[in-house]
Design a protein around this motif. Structure first.
Motif, PDB file in Angstrom:
ATOM      1  N   LEU A   1      -3.903  10.278  -7.647  1.00 52.53           N
ATOM      2  CA  LEU A   1      -3.948   8.764  -8.339  1.00 52.53           C
ATOM      3  C   LEU A   1      -4.452   8.832  -9.863  1.00 52.53           C
ATOM      4  O   LEU A   1      -5.491   9.686  -9.819  1.00 52.53           O
ATOM      5  CB  LEU A   1      -5.283   8.090  -7.387  1.00 52.53           C
ATOM      6  CG  LEU A   1      -4.788   7.883  -6.002  1.00 52.53           C
ATOM      7  CD1 LEU A   1      -5.979   7.644  -5.230  1.00 52.53           C
ATOM      8  CD2 LEU A   1      -3.551   7.166  -5.415  1.00 52.53           C
TER       9      LEU A   1
ATOM     10  N   ALA B   1       2.184   3.523  -2.119  1.00 53.49           N
ATOM     11  CA  ALA B   1       1.717   5.022  -2.176  1.00 53.49           C
ATOM     12  C   ALA B   1       1.387   5.485  -0.929  1.00 53.49           C
ATOM     13  O   ALA B   1       1.434   6.586  -0.493  1.00 53.49           O
ATOM     14  CB  ALA B   1       0.747   5.240  -3.101  1.00 53.49           C
TER      15      ALA B   1
ATOM     16  N   ALA C   1       1.869  11.405  -2.701  1.00 55.18           N
ATOM     17  CA  ALA C   1       2.500  10.090  -3.419  1.00 55.18           C
ATOM     18  C   ALA C   1       1.634  10.137  -4.771  1.00 55.18           C
ATOM     19  O   ALA C   1       0.425  10.722  -4.973  1.00 55.18           O
ATOM     20  CB  ALA C   1       1.872   9.030  -2.539  1.00 55.18           C
ATOM     21  N   TYR C   2       2.217   9.721  -5.837  1.00 62.48           N
ATOM     22  CA  TYR C   2       1.573   9.644  -7.146  1.00 62.48           C
ATOM     23  C   TYR C   2       1.749   8.337  -7.791  1.00 62.48           C
ATOM     24  O   TYR C   2       2.806   7.666  -7.597  1.00 62.48           O
ATOM     25  CB  TYR C   2       2.596  10.917  -8.015  1.00 62.48           C
ATOM     26  CG  TYR C   2       2.110  10.493  -9.634  1.00 62.48           C
ATOM     27  CD1 TYR C   2       0.614  10.730  -9.924  1.00 62.48           C
ATOM     28  CD2 TYR C   2       2.970  10.111 -10.593  1.00 62.48           C
ATOM     29  CE1 TYR C   2       0.435  10.733 -11.275  1.00 62.48           C
ATOM     30  CE2 TYR C   2       2.662   9.971 -11.802  1.00 62.48           C
ATOM     31  CZ  TYR C   2       1.248  10.197 -12.214  1.00 62.48           C
ATOM     32  OH  TYR C   2       0.838  10.160 -13.626  1.00 62.48           O
ATOM     33  N   LEU C   3       0.352   7.903  -8.075  1.00 64.57           N
ATOM     34  CA  LEU C   3       0.311   6.594  -8.549  1.00 64.57           C
ATOM     35  C   LEU C   3      -0.053   6.593 -10.088  1.00 64.57           C
ATOM     36  O   LEU C   3      -1.496   6.961 -10.468  1.00 64.57           O
ATOM     37  CB  LEU C   3      -0.648   5.735  -7.800  1.00 64.57           C
ATOM     38  CG  LEU C   3      -0.816   4.249  -8.334  1.00 64.57           C
ATOM     39  CD1 LEU C   3       0.378   3.442  -7.984  1.00 64.57           C
ATOM     40  CD2 LEU C   3      -1.996   3.573  -7.430  1.00 64.57           C
TER      41      LEU C   3
ATOM     42  N   LEU D   1      -2.648  12.509  -2.041  1.00 68.26           N
ATOM     43  CA  LEU D   1      -2.681  11.327  -2.938  1.00 68.26           C
ATOM     44  C   LEU D   1      -3.087  11.930  -4.415  1.00 68.26           C
ATOM     45  O   LEU D   1      -4.070  12.102  -4.557  1.00 68.26           O
ATOM     46  CB  LEU D   1      -3.559  10.169  -2.398  1.00 68.26           C
ATOM     47  CG  LEU D   1      -3.049   9.110  -1.620  1.00 68.26           C
ATOM     48  CD1 LEU D   1      -4.011   8.227  -0.869  1.00 68.26           C
ATOM     49  CD2 LEU D   1      -1.885   8.414  -2.123  1.00 68.26           C
TER      50      LEU D   1
END
Length: 235
Positions: A156, A146, A77-79, A154
């Protein structure tokens, strides 16, 4: 979990990331430190498969992001630092949309949404349109989105921006739980005091080049992370 081999990314004649190599293993939280324009966001976007790169290889849980992008993206997941949300949707509709993208089952998504939305204190706002959210509420919604598919990696970019102290503390706890369960976190930040406290590892980039990377305590020695960063920046 994340392996970067000789990553190089150029914008015309400018080298944004220069032959960067590093690993982030399962169970690690690695801070990615550098001044504005050092190449942090470019690196994160390359890992996430958002931008192409000129040379090198990126593996996510052993999967090549260039040759198997869909399979690799399912693992992460990319934030970004300023996430784009579909503001015409209600918060719960957006989370269900993300869950559909990652093929999260009904029972698992309900459990994840309830857990993380309550812990980040946004659960009671999920039926409202995102356009009515404050900046901090949008950041919380993006964080929940995310986390919803329990990614192995992860990514971030300044995840604490906009969070109130209680939610900031809770998200630190969530980060620690994620890595204890076998995931890895690679995150960019300018808040060095927080990175020093919660990260197991650190990577410092300067003008596109990785200048140091390793276990936090060993890299900084007896110095604070801030002192080390300023010393390396001034060399």
């Amino acid at each position: 979990m994340l392996e970067i081999k000789n990553l190089t990314k150029k914008y015309d004649s400018k080298v944004a990331v220069d032959n960067l190599s590093l690993k982030v293993e399962a169970g690690q939280i690695c801070a990615f430190i550098g001044h504005n324009g050092a190449g942090k966001t470019t690196t994160l976007k390359a890992i996430a498969g958002i931008i192409e790169f000129d040379e090198g290889e990126i593996l996510v849980d052993g999967i090549n992001i260039a040759s198997s992008p869909i399979e690799a993206k399912q693992k992460m997941a990319y934030l970004p630092d300023n996430p784009d949300l579909y503001e015409h949707l209600k918060g719960i509709d957006y989370l269900n949309f993300i869950a559909n993208v990652y093929k999260v089952g009904k029972e698992d998504r309900q459990k994840s949404i309830e857990e993380y939305a309550k812990r980040l204190e946004i659960y009671n706002n999920l039926k409202a349109p995102i356009s009515s959210y404050s900046h901090g509420m949008k950041q919380k919604l993006a964080l929940v989105s995310a986390l919803i598919h329990k990614p192995k990696l992860l990514l971030l970019d300044e995840p604490f921006v906009g969070l109130d102290p209680i939610s900031s503390h809770e998200f630190k706890e969530i980060m620690n739980e994620f890595v204890k369960n076998g995931s890895a976190i690679f995150y960019s930040t300018h808040v060095l005091e927080v990175a020093e406290k919660i990260c197991t590892h650190v990577a410092i980039i300067k003008q596109g080049k990785l200048i140091t990377h390793g276990e936090m305590k060993k890299v900084r020695g007896l110095k604070s992370l801030e002192s080390l960063f300023l010393e390396l920046e001034n060399e």
